[in-house]
Write an enzyme that holds these catalytic residues in place. Structure first.
Site, short mmCIF file in Angstrom:
data_model
loop_
_atom_site.label_atom_id
_atom_site.label_comp_id
_atom_site.label_asym_id
_atom_site.label_seq_id
_atom_site.Cartn_x
_atom_site.Cartn_y
_atom_site.Cartn_z
CG ASP A 1 -79.62 -53.42 40.49
OD1 ASP A 1 -79.70 -54.44 41.19
OD2 ASP A 1 -80.37 -52.43 40.61
CD GLU B 1 -80.70 -58.17 40.71
OE1 GLU B 1 -80.92 -58.54 41.88
OE2 GLU B 1 -80.83 -56.98 40.35
#
Length: 640
Positions: free
Chosen positions: A350, A387
């Site tokens: 993330d 990400e």
């Protein structure tokens, strides 16, 4: 036919090479190996000489390539190149009697190009080859299936940041943030995912990506409070172990999501007010805490948080201890879940674009190289996805990530072409800029500007999605017809990389578009409420992706881009798949120069979904009629 083709098509458009096995004899060589690099061009082209220009020890080398064969409509030129350094970049020079042309991954010029768009070979690249045959299914665990109601979060079970938990019924809508504060739970868990493996197999997916499963307060769990234990409301560590075992028995893979950019404020390292660890003393309220160096504090004891979200304190990778516990030590977070008994197949990181970056302290290149090394020490075939929502090619050069969440290279361009531009409007809000329509020329430009800067080894591994847990579902937007969305999905399954279905997209799951909660509705399992046409459509594409080499590791070439019609091909030297996607409001006739990938008049041409009406093959051109917003997918088998 040749005379007709030469009148219609510029021979220079036939110049082609890439990093696939058709043009590099070993696409993943080691240092010391010799590979044959090839280029092809129409065999009737007025080519006098073909030269390979590559960089060796900083210097540019020019070597003449020899014509090795003629096959079909092409002449092939080759050169045996020894891979003598970790990375080699190259492009080609093609000469006629009067001109010299330069060819790189972006295309052709008649002047020497910069090296940014050179072809690249990474020696010793530890490639997760399984990804090329994978179709991912992206699951937000709380919203997929409740396999064990006994572990559900209860109403008022705990409070986080001053707000209580809320237990929702499965057929209810999620709370908006100002109502539920990401503390509304539906009861989905890992046992539920395991029970739905037969459904996933029938759909045709063979890899899962799960949003975070580690202990945390919220339903999204990006506010981790314990990296070393699966949340008990998802079933705990044993549930993950059982899930992975069952997936592997069914020849399916799994990657887990984690944020190592920040923790939750209730993590025991930080622990602001002790709601989850009432006896611990964390970094925030104890200046002498050993874990204080894990975070960023100023002289006034103010901490830095991710994008100002106070519940997500940012981790400080100046700390060697933090690096050890997150990824370097043998019992680190990253290594633990890759090892037995869990054996996951990779990580999705993330906000990877933010990690290890803080103003004058830009440590991200060093840290991501170390993370890659640590992961590959445990599993050389582990998949590393970061990400990033904008240009991330710096992370995709073989020494950091294997792939990114491909918003920039695929997702956003495809959605923009489909007519959905909320992301661009969001970015431009308040700066007085307009978002125009995306033409086929713009779409082709966006596709190629990204692909042309990637080593082909990496291009084939990208994680291609158009929906996710962070953006509204395309089909929930008004004005997006099924035909329009169908075109996006076909492009997703045929674009270089691995397609990723966001849970429920295959059945046209309901939702809203105003806030992120609108793309996190619980999965619908009542078959009477599922979009069967869309489901069957996905099944066909899943089967195709799993069996066709051209869609897994073949070449990529844009054949046509005019107005609101784009066509491209994925191909080997035996077969091609040609996408023709229209966003035109009226019926249109287009001529696609499919001879550029080897199609001739005696090729066998079939439209995968039986939409063959009005198609003709003549003089190497695929002549087709498209209804408004229609997309056709052709299978072309070359003769011989």
């Amino acid at each position: 036919m040749i005379s007709m083709v030469t009148e219609i098509i510029d021979w220079k458009d036939s110049i082609y090479s890439d990093g696939s096995g058709c043009f590099v004899s070993n696409p993943n060589p080691k240092i010391g190996e010799t590979v044959v690099i090839k280029l092809r061009v129409f065999k009737w082209a007025p080519v006098k000489s073909v030269v390979l220009r590559y960089i060796k020890n900083g210097g540019d080398m020019h070597v003449k390539m020899e014509k090795t064969e003629e096959r079909g409509v092409f002449a092939y030129y080759g050169y045996e190149l020894k891979i003598s350094q970790p990375k080699i970049n190259y492009h080609f020079l093609v000469g006629t009697d009067n001109e010299t042309y330069y060819y790189n991954q972006l295309g052709i010029t008649d002047y020497p190009p910069c090296e940014e768009y050179d072809f690249r070979i990474i020696a010793g690249y530890e490639s997760p080859e399984w990804v090329k045959k994978s179709i991912f299914y992206h699951i937000f665990p709380d919203r997929f299936y409740n396999g064990n109601p006994d572990n559900d979060v209860k109403n008022n079970e705990y409070c986080f940041d001053g707000h209580p938990t809320i237990k929702k019924e499965w057929n209810e809508k999620p709370c908006e943030y100002t109502e539920g504060f990401c503390l509304d739970f539906f009861g989905g868990d890992l046992e539920g995912i395991r029970k739905k493996i037969p459904y996933l197999r029938e759909l045709g997916v063979n890899a899962l990506y799960l949003n975070p499963v580690f202990r945390a307060a919220t339903n999204h769990k990006y506010d981790c409070i314990d990296y070393f234990n699966v949340d008990p409301h998802f079933g705990g560590n044993e549930a993950l172990k059982s899930l992975v075992e069952e997936l592997h028995k069914n020849n399916m893979r799994i990657i887990l999501d984690i944020s190592i950019n920040h923790t939750g404020m209730e993590h025991k390292w930080f622990n602001r007010d002790g709601e989850f660890f009432p006896k611990s003393v964390g970094a925030y309220n104890n200046p002498d805490s050993e874990e204080r160096e894990y975070y960023w504090f100023d002289e006034n004891n103010n901490y830095h948080s991710w994008f100002g979200v106070k519940t997500l304190p940012t981790l400080n990778y100046r700390s060697e201890k933090l690096r050890d516990i997150i990824y370097r030590s043998k019992d680190s977070v990253v290594k633990k879940w890759l090892k037995p008994p869990y054996n996951i197949d990779g990580w999705r990181f993330d906000v990877g674009f933010c990690t290890a970056r803080m103003d004058e302290h830009q440590m991200h290149n060093e840290v991501w190289r170390e993370i890659r090394k640590s992961i590959k020490e445990v599993n050389k075939t582990a998949y590393i996805v970061g990400e990033h929502m904008t240009d991330c090619t710096e992370f995709l050069q073989g020494d950091k990530w294997d792939a990114c969440m491909n918003y920039f290279g695929f997702g956003f361009p495809a959605r923009w072409f489909a007519g959905e531009k909320s992301w661009f409007e969001f970015k431009m809000k308040g700066v007085d800029l307009n978002v125009p329509e995306c033409t086929a020329e713009r779409l082709a430009g966006m596709f190629m500007q990204n692909l042309a800067r990637l080593p082909y080894q990496a291009a084939l591994l990208q994680y291609n999605m158009y929906d996710s847990h962070d953006i509204s579902r395309l089909h929930n937007h008004s004005g997006i017809s099924f035909e329009t969305r169908r075109g996006v999905i076909i492009m997703q399954f045929t674009f270089p990389g691995a397609p990723a279905i966001y849970y429920g997209d295959e059945i046209t799951l309901d939702g809203t578009t105003e806030t992120v909660e609108g793309c996190r509705y619980p999965m619908v399992w009542d078959e009477r409420m599922q979009d069967k046409e869309c489901l069957e459509f996905h099944k066909v594409l899943c089967r195709l992706k799993q069996k066709e080499e051209a869609l897994q590791a073949g070449g990529f070439k844009i054949l046509y881009a005019k107005g609101f019609v784009i066509s491209y091909a994925r191909f080997t030297d035996r077969k091609a798949y040609i996408v023709v996607c229209s966003r035109e409001k009226d019926t249109v006739e287009v001529d696609i120069p499919a001879i550029l990938v080897g199609m001739t008049d005696d090729s066998k041409v079939t439209e995968v979904f039986g939409r063959f009406g009005g198609t003709k093959v003549q003089n190497g051109m695929l002549k087709t009629v498209l209804h408004p917003c229609e997309t056709l997918l052709y299978e072309v088998i070359f003769p011989g």
